[in-house]
Design a protein around this motif. Structure first.
Motif, mmCIF file in Angstrom:
data_model
loop_
_atom_site.group_PDB
_atom_site.id
_atom_site.type_symbol
_atom_site.label_atom_id
_atom_site.label_comp_id
_atom_site.label_asym_id
_atom_site.label_seq_id
_atom_site.Cartn_x
_atom_site.Cartn_y
_atom_site.Cartn_z
ATOM 1 N N GLY A 1 0.819 -1.210 0.000
ATOM 2 C CA GLY A 1 0.000 0.000 0.000
ATOM 3 C C GLY A 1 0.850 1.255 0.000
ATOM 4 O O GLY A 1 1.411 1.640 1.019
ATOM 5 N N ILE A 2 0.962 1.920 -1.155
ATOM 6 C CA ILE A 2 1.702 3.176 -1.244
ATOM 7 C C ILE A 2 0.709 4.269 -1.595
ATOM 8 O O ILE A 2 0.130 4.266 -2.675
ATOM 9 C CB ILE A 2 2.814 3.104 -2.307
ATOM 10 N N GLY A 3 0.506 5.193 -0.651
ATOM 11 C CA GLY A 3 -0.515 6.209 -0.836
ATOM 12 C C GLY A 3 0.039 7.497 -1.409
ATOM 13 O O GLY A 3 1.247 7.675 -1.534
ATOM 14 N N PHE A 4 -0.865 8.392 -1.775
ATOM 15 C CA PHE A 4 -0.614 9.801 -2.095
ATOM 16 C C PHE A 4 0.035 10.064 -3.437
ATOM 17 O O PHE A 4 -0.074 11.165 -3.943
ATOM 18 C CB PHE A 4 0.220 10.489 -0.990
ATOM 19 N N ILE A 5 0.720 9.060 -4.035
ATOM 20 C CA ILE A 5 1.275 9.309 -5.364
ATOM 21 C C ILE A 5 0.121 9.532 -6.348
ATOM 22 O O ILE A 5 0.115 10.476 -7.135
ATOM 23 C CB ILE A 5 2.147 8.124 -5.830
ATOM 24 N N HIS B 1 -2.580 16.582 -9.270
ATOM 25 C CA HIS B 1 -2.798 17.937 -8.760
ATOM 26 C C HIS B 1 -1.605 18.835 -9.060
ATOM 27 O O HIS B 1 -1.767 19.967 -9.526
ATOM 28 C CB HIS B 1 -3.039 17.900 -7.253
ATOM 29 N N LEU B 2 -0.400 18.326 -8.766
ATOM 30 C CA LEU B 2 0.800 19.116 -9.023
ATOM 31 C C LEU B 2 0.890 19.492 -10.493
ATOM 32 O O LEU B 2 1.173 20.635 -10.843
ATOM 33 C CB LEU B 2 2.044 18.312 -8.624
ATOM 34 N N LEU B 3 0.609 18.510 -11.355
ATOM 35 C CA LEU B 3 0.751 18.769 -12.786
ATOM 36 C C LEU B 3 -0.304 19.743 -13.290
ATOM 37 O O LEU B 3 -0.029 20.593 -14.130
ATOM 38 C CB LEU B 3 0.674 17.459 -13.567
ATOM 39 N N ARG B 4 -1.532 19.638 -12.767
ATOM 40 C CA ARG B 4 -2.569 20.576 -13.211
ATOM 41 C C ARG B 4 -2.207 21.997 -12.818
ATOM 42 O O ARG B 4 -2.499 22.955 -13.541
ATOM 43 C CB ARG B 4 -3.937 20.194 -12.633
ATOM 44 N N LEU B 5 -1.568 22.144 -11.644
ATOM 45 C CA LEU B 5 -1.104 23.475 -11.249
ATOM 46 C C LEU B 5 -0.059 23.983 -12.233
ATOM 47 O O LEU B 5 -0.042 25.151 -12.600
ATOM 48 C CB LEU B 5 -0.469 23.410 -9.854
ATOM 49 N N ALA B 6 0.829 23.081 -12.658
ATOM 50 C CA ALA B 6 1.959 23.504 -13.483
ATOM 51 C C ALA B 6 1.568 23.715 -14.936
ATOM 52 O O ALA B 6 2.110 24.583 -15.603
ATOM 53 C CB ALA B 6 3.077 22.473 -13.397
ATOM 54 N N MET B 7 0.641 22.915 -15.450
ATOM 55 C CA MET B 7 0.424 22.947 -16.898
ATOM 56 C C MET B 7 -1.032 22.927 -17.314
ATOM 57 O O MET B 7 -1.331 22.797 -18.504
ATOM 58 C CB MET B 7 1.149 21.755 -17.538
ATOM 59 N N VAL C 1 1.906 18.377 1.227
ATOM 60 C CA VAL C 1 1.874 18.947 -0.125
ATOM 61 C C VAL C 1 0.437 19.042 -0.620
ATOM 62 O O VAL C 1 0.016 20.042 -1.200
ATOM 63 C CB VAL C 1 2.726 18.105 -1.099
ATOM 64 N N PHE C 2 -0.329 17.991 -0.351
ATOM 65 C CA PHE C 2 -1.722 17.980 -0.772
ATOM 66 C C PHE C 2 -2.504 19.118 -0.104
ATOM 67 O O PHE C 2 -3.277 19.824 -0.750
ATOM 68 C CB PHE C 2 -2.343 16.621 -0.442
ATOM 69 N N LEU C 3 -2.268 19.284 1.202
ATOM 70 C CA LEU C 3 -2.925 20.379 1.922
ATOM 71 C C LEU C 3 -2.541 21.728 1.324
ATOM 72 O O LEU C 3 -3.391 22.599 1.128
ATOM 73 C CB LEU C 3 -2.527 20.349 3.399
ATOM 74 N N TRP C 4 -1.247 21.874 1.011
ATOM 75 C CA TRP C 4 -0.772 23.138 0.428
ATOM 76 C C TRP C 4 -1.479 23.412 -0.902
ATOM 77 O O TRP C 4 -1.917 24.534 -1.166
ATOM 78 C CB TRP C 4 0.744 23.053 0.228
ATOM 79 N N LEU D 1 -4.408 22.330 -1.798
ATOM 80 C CA LEU D 1 -5.814 22.662 -1.542
ATOM 81 C C LEU D 1 -5.948 24.110 -1.086
ATOM 82 O O LEU D 1 -6.846 24.827 -1.515
ATOM 83 C CB LEU D 1 -6.393 21.725 -0.479
ATOM 84 N N LEU D 2 -5.043 24.550 -0.210
ATOM 85 C CA LEU D 2 -5.136 25.924 0.286
ATOM 86 C C LEU D 2 -4.848 26.923 -0.827
ATOM 87 O O LEU D 2 -5.464 27.969 -0.904
ATOM 88 C CB LEU D 2 -4.157 26.125 1.443
ATOM 89 N N ARG D 3 -3.904 26.568 -1.699
ATOM 90 C CA ARG D 3 -3.555 27.442 -2.815
ATOM 91 C C ARG D 3 -4.717 27.665 -3.767
ATOM 92 O O ARG D 3 -4.939 28.757 -4.254
ATOM 93 C CB ARG D 3 -2.406 26.815 -3.607
ATOM 94 N N GLN D 4 -5.414 26.569 -4.079
ATOM 95 C CA GLN D 4 -6.476 26.703 -5.079
ATOM 96 C C GLN D 4 -7.860 26.685 -4.426
ATOM 97 O O GLN D 4 -8.816 26.231 -5.004
ATOM 98 C CB GLN D 4 -6.360 25.610 -6.139
ATOM 99 N N ARG D 5 -7.916 27.184 -3.185
ATOM 100 C CA ARG D 5 -9.200 27.263 -2.521
ATOM 101 C C ARG D 5 -10.170 28.055 -3.405
ATOM 102 O O ARG D 5 -9.833 29.089 -3.934
ATOM 103 C CB ARG D 5 -9.041 27.968 -1.180
ATOM 104 N N GLY D 6 -11.354 27.559 -3.523
ATOM 105 C CA GLY D 6 -12.310 28.258 -4.387
ATOM 106 C C GLY D 6 -12.334 27.689 -5.781
ATOM 107 O O GLY D 6 -13.320 27.794 -6.490
ATOM 108 N N MET D 7 -11.207 27.048 -6.196
ATOM 109 C CA MET D 7 -11.211 26.407 -7.501
ATOM 110 C C MET D 7 -11.701 24.968 -7.390
ATOM 111 O O MET D 7 -12.111 24.365 -8.364
ATOM 112 C CB MET D 7 -9.804 26.404 -8.108
ATOM 113 N N VAL D 8 -11.619 24.414 -6.166
ATOM 114 C CA VAL D 8 -12.092 23.046 -5.975
ATOM 115 C C VAL D 8 -13.594 23.082 -5.787
ATOM 116 O O VAL D 8 -14.098 23.788 -4.921
ATOM 117 C CB VAL D 8 -11.432 22.392 -4.750
ATOM 118 N N ASP D 9 -14.292 22.358 -6.621
ATOM 119 C CA ASP D 9 -15.744 22.429 -6.613
ATOM 120 C C ASP D 9 -16.288 21.014 -6.660
ATOM 121 O O ASP D 9 -16.070 20.299 -7.617
ATOM 122 C CB ASP D 9 -16.198 23.232 -7.845
#
Lengths: 335, 268
Positions: A257-261, A267-273, A321-324, A326-334
């Motif tokens: 069980g390897i989580g979070f990847i 999420h990281l990639l959608r932020l970047a590109m 990182v996930f929390l960061w 979420l906080l960065r794109q608050r309001g974009m998550v719907d």
């Protein structure tokens, strides 16, 4: 973007080959390989039989989990989705725990022939079985309801968890330790046999998933509109579910069980590109592989000569990182 | 090269929503479907788009809608749904490009920009869809549909716009703008089918009107012929009076209220 990720992956991969518990310095050994000189016996064993398959497995598992997460988020139109949603993780966990706890009841010929691979094989079959069951439950008259799948997946996950609980209850101390560590995930048992068994499944399903870019873009507008722009929506869903089940099933089988990847890479990639799935999927494969190899390096050096289960590393690094994000794109998550 | 509906029946579970419906829409005309809530307007246009299982026959440019592959239909018609959602933060222009397949990336970019300009959103290409107002989102979706069904008429036949309440969340200026776009598409030889709630816009812009009630076509024809006191009052189950505007012949509709004595009078 993908060129940079690929280059970084190669660099980190080579670096990971030089890191490990033995005091054999592999920097010189790598130079020997490049120059075509012969390796010492120890160097050959450490490099070819231990670290190289581990690197290969890390790349395969990371790519499978990240692409699986990207496809699931696209299919469920939900940025919180990960491969666990199609029941792969719960089913694979149940399979693995069954193999660990019930191995004493297995017929002797099976143990003799499958041997050490009993746990991964059981995990893969468990992951596949639960996905196929979930798919059957949520498909009526040839149409799969993604909403039903999401909810039925929760029910099925709870059921698998309860059955796992029974097995945990009847297990002895050594089995308890084994299954706890399985759940934390590790690339420690890497071998060429494992890499070659999981490799073709993962490579084929990841490549197939990478062709889903246009389909997942269309689904972002809803199923009706996806059909209106000419997509065969049911075929996209079938491909998405089958490739994710195969890729992550194989990944979980060989690494636990390897989580979070799966949740963090898209999420990281959608932020970047941006959210266009066509470049997103191939980049997810590369970034997933890169992050998992990196996490494995950390797992191996942080308490050397012992090593930390890699699932702990990905969770400790991934959750903040996930929390960061979420906080960065608050309001974009719907939702 | 028309849209024909023959003996259509649609069931939701055991409930029959449409039963034995016949209808036609011609290219070169804007065909409006009007009727009260629950009359089957949206169900009819969904069946025409191939979204629903149905009995009977619907053909579009000779293609059997029920048997057609999604891309065959997508090549000849675009669909604007009543409500649209978008799962991820795409830019407006990416949404418009999603429906495009043939041609190069540069072609897509050019056509998507032109489509955005046509709905009055020229400067909005790189705005996030989720950050736009409801009316702007609606127009981005219309741009997506226009980009997909780009040429009203091609050598192989007309293209079609299927619009389910295209002006529902727009202010009056943009209602007129969108109706004019649809009308121009029809004037240029394309086919337009629109579900409409606003009877006055229907009277102004429609070439053909299909009045529906209880899953049946109550009347079909030119607005002046179909939009009468009797037909509309019967369809909507309330007293309506149709008039014509002083300039031009477009009909307009005013609702009647009934006062305490039972006499009809104009609503204030």
């Amino acid at each position: 973007m993908h060129v940079w990720l690929a280059v970084t992956l190669v660099v980190v991969g080579l670096f990971s080959l030089t890191i490990g518990a033995t005091d054999v310095s592999l920097g010189p050994a790598l130079q020997k390989v490049v120059r075509g000189q012969a390796l010492t016996r120890t160097e050959a064993i450490v490099l070819w039989d231990i670290r190289a398959p581990r690197l290969a497995l890390g790349v395969l598992v990371g790519a499978a989990l990240a692409v699986g997460g990207t496809v699931m988020q696209g299919l469920f139109r939900n940025p919180l989705a990960d491969p666990g949603l199609v029941g792969v993780s719960a089913g694979a966990g149940l399979g693995a725990i069954s193999a660990i706890v019930l191995v004493g009841f297995a017929p002797a010929w099976l143990v003799r022939n499958v041997g050490d691979h009993l746990v991964p094989v059981a995990a893969f079959l468990g992951g596949w079985g639960s996905t196929l069951l979930l798919y059957r439950v949520s498909t009526r008259r040839g149409r799969t309801s993604v909403a039903t799948m999401l909810l039925a997946g929760i029910a099925l996950g709870a059921l698998a968890g309860a059955l796992s609980g029974i097995l945990v209850y009847i297990s002895d101390d050594r089995q308890l330790r084994d299954l706890t560590f399985w759940g934390l995930g590790s690339l420690g048992g890497a071998s060429w046999a494992k890499a070659l068994a999981a490799g073709p499944i993962i490579v084929i399903s990841v490549l197939a998933a990478c062709a889903l870019g246009r389909g997942l873009n269309g689904l972002a507008l809803g199923e009706a509109t996806a059909a209106h722009i000419g997509l065969n929506v049911q075929r996209v869903k079938n491909m998405a579910i089958l490739t994710v089940a195969a890729a992550t099933g194989a990944a979980v089988a060989v690494s636990g069980g390897i989580g979070f990847i799966g949740i963090i890479v898209p999420h990281l990639l959608r932020l970047a590109m941006g959210p266009d799935h066509r470049p997103l999927l191939i980049n997810a494969a590369l970034l997933g592989a890169l992050l998992l190899v990196l996490a494995d390096v950390i797992a191996r050096v942080i308490i050397a000569p012992a090593e930390l289960p890699i699932g702990i590393v990905t969770a400790v690094l991934g959750a903040p990182v996930f929390l960061w994000i979420l906080l960065r794109q608050r309001g974009m998550v719907d939702l | 090269m028309t849209l024909t509906v023959r003996n259509l029946a649609v069931h939701y579970g055991r409930k029959t929503v449409i039963d034995g419906l016949y209808a036609d829409a011609l290219p070169g005309a804007l065909t409006a479907i009007v009727g009260p809530n629950g009359s089957g307007k949206s169900t009819l246009i969904k069946a025409m788009c191939g979204d629903l299982p149905y009995d009977g026959t619907i053909t579009l440019n000779g293609i059997d809608v029920f048997r057609a592959q999604p891309w065959e239909l997508a090549a000849v018609r675009g669909v604007l749904p009543q409500t649209s959602t978008l799962a991820f933060p795409f830019h407006a222009i990416e949404v418009v490009k999603i429906g495009l397949t043939s041609g190069t990336e540069a072609d897509h970019e050019g056509r998507a920009s032109a489509a955005l300009a046509r709905v009055g959103l020229a400067g909005y290409a790189n705005r996030y869809y989720q950050e736009l107002s409801g009316g702007e989102q609606q127009r981005v979706q219309l741009a997506r549909v226009l980009a997909q069904a780009w040429a009203p008429a091609t050598a192989s036949g007309p293209n079609w716009l299927m619009l389910d309440e295209p002006v529902s969340s727009l202010d009056i200026a943009h209602q007129l703008q969108v109706m004019r776009i649809a009308q121009n598409f029809a004037r240029a030889g394309g086919g337009v089918v629109a579900v409409m709630h606003d009877l006055n816009l229907t009277g102004l812009f429609a070439d053909q009107v299909l009045v529906m009630a209880e899953g049946q076509v109550l009347a079909a024809g030119r607005p002046a012929d179909v939009m009468t006191d009797g037909v509309l009052s019967r369809a909507y189950g309330c007293d309506l009076r149709v008039n014509t505007a002083p300039q031009g012949m477009a009909p307009f509709v005013l609702p009647h209220s009934i006062d305490a004595s039972g006499n009809a009078g104009f609503a204030e």
